[in-house]
Scaffold this motif. Structure first.
Motif, mmCIF file in Angstrom:
data_model
loop_
_atom_site.group_PDB
_atom_site.id
_atom_site.type_symbol
_atom_site.label_atom_id
_atom_site.label_comp_id
_atom_site.label_asym_id
_atom_site.label_seq_id
_atom_site.Cartn_x
_atom_site.Cartn_y
_atom_site.Cartn_z
ATOM 1 N N GLN A 1 0.802 -1.231 0.000
ATOM 2 C CA GLN A 1 0.000 0.000 0.000
ATOM 3 C C GLN A 1 0.831 1.275 0.000
ATOM 4 N N ASN B 1 -3.986 -1.566 16.932
ATOM 5 C CA ASN B 1 -2.888 -2.340 16.347
ATOM 6 C C ASN B 1 -1.832 -1.391 15.793
ATOM 7 N N HIS B 2 -0.620 -1.581 16.263
ATOM 8 C CA HIS B 2 0.507 -0.788 15.753
ATOM 9 C C HIS B 2 1.749 -1.659 15.968
ATOM 10 N N ASN B 3 2.252 -2.220 14.898
ATOM 11 C CA ASN B 3 3.341 -3.192 15.036
ATOM 12 C C ASN B 3 4.703 -2.504 15.094
ATOM 13 N N MET C 1 4.417 -11.388 3.305
ATOM 14 C CA MET C 1 3.744 -11.734 2.050
ATOM 15 C C MET C 1 4.536 -10.964 0.999
ATOM 16 N N ALA D 1 -6.189 1.150 7.922
ATOM 17 C CA ALA D 1 -6.140 2.266 6.970
ATOM 18 C C ALA D 1 -4.688 2.535 6.589
ATOM 19 N N ALA D 2 -4.471 2.761 5.298
ATOM 20 C CA ALA D 2 -3.111 3.006 4.791
ATOM 21 C C ALA D 2 -2.759 4.478 4.938
ATOM 22 N N TRP D 3 -2.574 4.854 6.181
ATOM 23 C CA TRP D 3 -2.226 6.234 6.500
ATOM 24 C C TRP D 3 -0.939 6.269 7.314
ATOM 25 N N VAL E 1 5.412 -8.932 -1.943
ATOM 26 C CA VAL E 1 4.547 -8.212 -2.881
ATOM 27 C C VAL E 1 5.392 -7.705 -4.045
ATOM 28 N N ARG F 1 7.025 4.731 16.437
ATOM 29 C CA ARG F 1 6.074 3.620 16.671
ATOM 30 C C ARG F 1 5.831 3.474 18.187
ATOM 31 N N LEU G 1 4.124 -13.504 8.657
ATOM 32 C CA LEU G 1 5.193 -13.895 7.730
ATOM 33 C C LEU G 1 5.097 -12.932 6.560
ATOM 34 N N THR H 1 -6.304 0.076 13.090
ATOM 35 C CA THR H 1 -4.886 0.309 12.835
ATOM 36 C C THR H 1 -4.811 1.421 11.793
ATOM 37 N N LEU H 2 -4.466 2.617 12.288
ATOM 38 C CA LEU H 2 -4.591 3.839 11.474
ATOM 39 C C LEU H 2 -3.270 4.566 11.352
HETATM 40 N N1 SAM Z 1 -0.661 2.044 8.223
HETATM 41 C C1 SAM Z 1 -0.826 1.418 9.476
HETATM 42 C C2 SAM Z 1 0.472 0.944 10.068
HETATM 43 O O1 SAM Z 1 1.453 0.871 9.368
HETATM 44 O O2 SAM Z 1 0.484 0.662 11.262
HETATM 45 C C3 SAM Z 1 -1.807 0.250 9.447
HETATM 46 C C4 SAM Z 1 -1.805 -0.712 8.286
HETATM 47 S S1 SAM Z 1 -0.341 -1.710 8.098
HETATM 48 C C5 SAM Z 1 -0.679 -2.449 6.526
HETATM 49 C C6 SAM Z 1 -0.515 -2.992 9.316
HETATM 50 C C7 SAM Z 1 0.548 -4.024 9.447
HETATM 51 O O3 SAM Z 1 0.396 -4.996 8.431
HETATM 52 C C8 SAM Z 1 1.989 -3.601 9.314
HETATM 53 O O4 SAM Z 1 2.500 -3.020 10.469
HETATM 54 C C9 SAM Z 1 2.682 -4.931 9.029
HETATM 55 O O5 SAM Z 1 3.065 -5.541 10.231
HETATM 56 C C10 SAM Z 1 1.594 -5.748 8.340
HETATM 57 N N2 SAM Z 1 1.920 -5.959 6.932
HETATM 58 C C11 SAM Z 1 1.770 -5.066 5.932
HETATM 59 N N3 SAM Z 1 2.178 -5.590 4.758
HETATM 60 C C12 SAM Z 1 2.613 -6.837 5.020
HETATM 61 C C13 SAM Z 1 3.171 -7.869 4.197
HETATM 62 N N4 SAM Z 1 3.374 -7.707 2.903
HETATM 63 N N5 SAM Z 1 3.480 -9.046 4.791
HETATM 64 C C14 SAM Z 1 3.280 -9.214 6.123
HETATM 65 N N6 SAM Z 1 2.768 -8.261 6.938
HETATM 66 C C15 SAM Z 1 2.440 -7.090 6.398
#
Ligand code: SAM
Ligand code: DTB
Ligand code: SF4
Length: 332
Positions: free
Chosen positions: A56, A147-149, A221, A94-96, A223, A169, A219, A126-127
């Motif tokens: 995204q 959610n915030h990784n 993915m 949301a992709a923000w 892209v 983060r 894991l 998760t925004l």
């Molecule tokens: N934009 C916000 C953020 O970054 O926290 C929320 C959306 S973001 C897509 C949410 C989480 O999805 C990321 O922190 C990541 O851990 C996971 N994620 C995104 N793309 C991924 C991928 N290609 N493979 C695995 N996990 C992915």
């Protein structure tokens, strides 16, 4: 849990590590239950950030088109369907880069949250980045978990993302916790990290105070179009080790088997559940990438003698341990 202890556990023969994790799991989660969570991308693509794994990000040509925030009625319809399918947690992504109080998009999200929170499911969003006022507004609107990784170790993070920092983060996570939301925070395996990075990530997560209510283990993915499109798959036994370590280091946390389940066999998933995973994303799509069919997942749980967990929409956030420093982000 400190790094040295995690390293010792990681070095155990796999079955010894799994037995230890199983004992912790049985002591804290005796009910053979797995939480089913449904994801919905409420705002897809066109993100300003350059996270090297993400479909995204506007920095890469991935074929994911940017689209506007979905209307409240559409989100409500999808949330009702998820509830009918047996999900007890509805997670909206949301992709923000983040959200700001007073902006129209944030007001629209608050309105969506108020609606979804009437449906009796746990509500997760998760925004991106939050300040303290945004976190308080989300909590007041009915969000159960944010959610915030952290995604990887603090040391590896700058090799994955350059448009924001690991400390950014942590600040958001602190704001979510201070506002009384549960925190869902985990990471991704397969970002080119070393075993040391994986253990450091678990060290940081387990030293949060309170520990995350849930820890998604994704894991990668891969892209097409992203810098990580050709990364090799993660060895399944390494995934099982990380899940077992997460279970031992964070006994009360829900450990969520997240992205990447699509390419895992039933047997591999069974090992993950044995090692302490007790939650999954349910439904055929994650945000932009595929996930197993719901009927396959229901069959897997049935065949393993596992059950879907009941919802807890009133879920209280885990309490802070007063004897420990208020990590994450002692500097905030
Ligand atoms: N934009 C916000 C953020 O970054 O926290 C929320 C959306 S973001 C897509 C949410 C989480 O999805 C990321 O922190 C990541 O851990 C996971 N994620 C995104 N793309 C991924 C991928 N290609 N493979 C695995 N996990 C992915
Ligand atoms: C999380 O840790 N994994 C989910 C959820 N939290 C938001 C997202 C996975 C996204 C996988 C890639 C995609 O579908 O675009
Ligand atoms: Fe993707 Fe979130 Fe990074 Fe944006 S901030 S590129 S949506 S992971």
């Amino acid at each position: 849990m400190d790094y040295t202890k995690l390293e010792q556990l990681h070095a155990l023969p796999l079955f010894d590590l799994m037995e230890r994790a199983r004992a912790v799991h049985a002591a804290h989660w005796p009910d053979r239950e797995v939480q089913l969570c449904t994801l919905l991308s409420i705002k897809t693509g066109g993100c300003s950030e350059d996270c090297g794994y993400c479909a995204q990000s506007a920095h890469y040509r991935t074929g994911v088109a940017a689209s506007p925030l979905i209307a409240r009625d559409e989100v409500m319809a999808r949330a009702r369907e998820a509830r009918e399918d047996g999900s007890t947690r509805f997670c909206m992504g949301a992709a923000w880069k983040g959200v700001k109080e007073g902006s129209q998009k944030f007001e629209e999200v608050l309105d969506i949250v108020r609606g979804v929170s009437t449906l009796g499911m746990e509500v997760c969003v998760t925004l991106g980045e939050l300040g303290a006022p945004e976190a308080r507004a989300l909590k007041a609107a009915g969000v159960t978990a944010y959610n915030h990784n952290i995604d990887t170790s603090p040391e590896h993070y700058p090799s994955v993302v350059s448009t924001h920092s690991f400390d950014d983060r942590l600040r958001t996570i602190r704001h979510a916790q201070d506002a009384g939301m549960s925190v869902c925070c985990g990471g991704i395996l397969g970002l080119g990290e070393s075993v040391v990075d994986r253990l450091r990530m678990l060290e940081v997560l387990s030293q949060f105070n309170p520990q995350p209510e849930s820890v998604p283990i994704n894991l990668l993915m891969p892209v097409a179009g992203t810098p990580m499109e050709s990364h090799a798959p993660v060895d399944v036994f390494e995934l099982v080790r990380v899940i077992a370590l997460a279970r031992i280091a964070m006994p009360r946390t829900k450990v969520r088997l997240s992205a990447g389940r699509y390419s895992l066999s039933r047997e591999a998933q069974a090992l993950c559940f044995f090692a302490g995973a007790n939650s999954l994303f349910y439904g055929e799509k994650l945000l932009t990438t595929p996930n197993p069919q719901a009927d396959q997942d229901r069959a897997l749980l049935r065949d393993l003698g596992l059950e879907a967990q009941a919802p807890d929409p009133a879920q209280a956030a885990p309490a802070t341990d007063p004897a420990r420093a208020p990590a994450p982000c002692a500097a905030c």
